[in-house]
Design an enzyme around this catalytic site. Structure first.
Site, PDB file in Angstrom:
ATOM      1  N   GLY A  90       1.180  -1.427   0.390  1.00  0.00           N
ATOM      2  CA  GLY A  90      -0.190   0.416  -0.239  1.00  0.00           C
ATOM      3  C   GLY A  90       0.537   1.216   0.029  1.00  0.00           C
ATOM      4  O   GLY A  90       1.871   1.227  -0.747  1.00  0.00           O
ATOM      5  N   SER A  91       0.167   1.985   0.475  1.00  0.00           N
ATOM      6  CA  SER A  91       1.488   3.921   0.536  1.00  0.00           C
ATOM      7  C   SER A  91       2.316   3.740   1.430  1.00  0.00           C
ATOM      8  O   SER A  91       2.888   4.854   0.789  1.00  0.00           O
ATOM      9  CB  SER A  91       0.122   4.331   1.425  1.00  0.00           C
ATOM     10  OG  SER A  91      -1.670   4.357   0.792  1.00  0.00           O
TER      11      SER A  91
END
Length: 569
Positions: free
Chosen positions: A303-304
């Site tokens: 993810g981020s």
């Protein structure tokens, strides 16, 4: 009429003939001589001709070669504190055919072994046709001596070693365990089994017909102890990381979690904590999930937390200035029939704003402007999709798809951390490039004599710029504000990722992540925190994982006597 002999007079007999007496004498003499010759011949045969055979048969019945257990090497932390040591124990065994049927002796034996008489009798009956059975394994010497002192025929003692782990559940998955025969089964105990095990010795002994030791004759080969293993982890930091992780998993009712802390200067793993865990000294009721070292053998979509790494490729491309502005309105976009969303409409953002707001739209638009697969190429240089080469059993390599016929949505997904999978250790190693001016350091589970040279994978100016941008992402008012450490400058990135199943992405199941570096002025520590499926209401990385990062990293900096640096504004 014959005249009767006179009373009192014995009739005179004729003497035996001389030839008959001599013959008998010679016959007896000849038999005696033949017997002596036969006896002498037999003695010569036994002592000269058959001696090797007979000596071998006799030795086979009384001489035995016994194995001498080798002391397994100790595993210690980087400061020499023991993490795994071997202690002497005694195993009791019996020859069921020699154990007496006397009920008094059997009752005493059963009580000394903490068994009922019925259980002992049943076991002896089950092995009645054999000459060997275990009574109790790995007893303390004192407990075993109480049994040996009973002098029950057919009961014997064998000296062995048992592994003990002073840290208990705190480092269980990293160290692994040994089985009842002191052989590595999991973790580093398995990875370094030949090195730690050593070489057993041998001795020649004389035993009686019941197997009891009569004499120790000779030492044939000395037991060679195993080598000692010094790990990179600091036991103080390991305890602290495990404590904070366990508390966070309990607080958020999560399925588990991972904390990996690396030395930003050497790549040494200073702490590696896992939840759930188990006590390797008492494996009763063991949860199999606790055996997995999730930091190394499990992978997940990051993810981020990989957005700073993707941004490095974007900045290195030369296509964009630091002040470039990207319009992320209206907060969503359609791409190949997929919808990419931000949490809300952030409008126009520069590169720093895209990272600070963690804008999926901003990252996607930037990547789609590139003509070459620069982001996956940088991921590969950072070690994604490849082994970290720690030698840990079951180490995962993750997945980084090859750039063949990718769709635009796949290009975009890679920029915000979907479509690839990494382990927590791979992620920590990648972040060392941001902490070292673009030089990535391979992770090491063992203490290193000196820092490795590393590999330049990111332009040094870009790495320094990103570190300053990431520092702004943990300032008050940002999503990563809870990762701040009083007195120290911290750079990091939050991440919140949907979990996957056979049906695709789950709606209400997430992983919460935070990856960061501290202190920014002179990076010493890279820390990765992942909390698996928090259920306590909060699930964003900034709310769940960032506070763990703050407590673990802050405590580590103080324990390592790292001086506070001035926080820039």
């Amino acid at each position: 009429m014959r005249a009767e002999p006179r009373s009192g007079v014995t009739p005179r007999r004729r003497p035996p003939s001389a030839p008959m007496g001599q013959a008998r004498y010679l016959l007896v003499l000849g038999l005696v001589v033949i017997g002596l010759l036969l006896l002498t011949g037999r003695i010569v045969t036994l002592h000269v001709i058959d001696r090797p055979f007979l000596q071998g048969q006799g030795d086979a019945r009384i001489l035995r070669t016994q194995a001498l257990s080798a002391h397994r090497g100790m595993i210690s932390d980087r400061h020499g504190e023991p993490l795994a040591i071997s202690t002497p124990v005694v195993t009791l065994w019996a020859n069921p055919q020699e154990v007496p049927e006397d009920p008094i002796q059997r009752l005493q034996l059963a009580h000394a072994l903490n068994l009922s008489l019925d259980d002992l009798d049943a076991r002896l009956e089950r092995f009645a046709s054999r000459e060997f059975m275990y009574l109790r394994r790995q007893l303390t010497p004192a407990a075993a001596q109480r049994v040996v002192d009973l002098r029950v025929p057919g009961v014997y003692a064998q000296h062995e070693y048992k592994r003990y782990y002073p840290a208990g559940e705190v480092a269980a998955q990293l160290l692994g365990v040994t089985n009842v025969d002191d052989k590595g089964q999991e973790g580093l105990e398995l990875a370094y089994q030949p090195y730690l095990a050593g070489t057993p010795g041998q001795r020649r002994v004389m035993q009686d017909r019941r197997g009891r030791l009569v004499r120790d004759l000779a030492l044939l080969r000395e037991a060679q102890p195993g080598g000692e293993l010094t790990l990179a982890i600091d036991q103080r930091l390991q305890y602290m990381a495990y404590r904070e992780l366990k508390a966070a998993v309990a607080e958020h009712q999560a399925d588990g979690g991972v904390v990996v802390m690396m030395d930003a200067r050497t790549g040494e793993v200073l702490a590696m904590a896992n939840q759930p865990s188990y006590n390797p000294n008492n494996r009763a009721g063991l949860d199999p999930r606790g055996l997995r070292n999730q930091a190394i053998v499990d992978v997940f979509e990051p993810g981020s937390v990989v957005k700073p790494l993707a941004m490095a490729a974007i900045m290195e491309s030369g296509r964009f200035d630091r002040d470039v502005v990207v319009d992320t309105s209206p907060g969503w976009m359609m791409l190949d029939r997929f919808t990419i969303r931000d949490i809300r409409n952030y409008g126009e953002l520069d590169l720093a704003g895209i990272l600070e707001k963690s804008s999926n739209i901003g990252m996607s638009k930037l990547v789609l402007e590139l003509d070459e697969p620069l982001v996956p190429e940088l991921y590969r240089r950072l070690g994604f999709g490849q082994s970290t080469e720690t030698g840990f059993p079951g180490e995962a390599v993750g997945n980084l798809p090859a750039p063949v016929r990718w769709s635009r949505s796949q290009w975009a997904a890679l920029s915000y951390g979907y479509g690839l999978s990494v382990s927590a250790l791979q992620l920590a190693s990648a972040y060392t490039a941001l902490a070292n001016g673009g030089v990535r350091l391979p992770p090491s589970l063992l203490k290193l004599p000196e820092a490795p040279p590393g590999t330049q994978v990111i332009d040094s100016a870009v790495a320094h710029d990103l570190l300053r941008i990431m520092e702004e992402s943990v300032q008050p008012g940002t999503g990563g504000r809870r990762a701040g450490v009083p007195g120290y400058r911290v750079a990091g990135k939050t991440g919140t990722v949907r979990k996957t199943s056979a049906r695709g992405y789950e709606r209400e199941a997430y992983r919460s992540l935070f990856a960061g570096v501290a202190p920014v002025s002179d990076p010493r520590i890279v820390t990765i925190v992942m909390i698996d499926h928090p259920r306590g209401g909060d699930f964003f990385g900034g709310a769940v994982a960032a506070p763990v990062f703050s407590r673990v990293t802050g405590g580590a900096l103080r324990l390592l006597d790292v001086p506070p640096d001035q926080r820039s504004r």
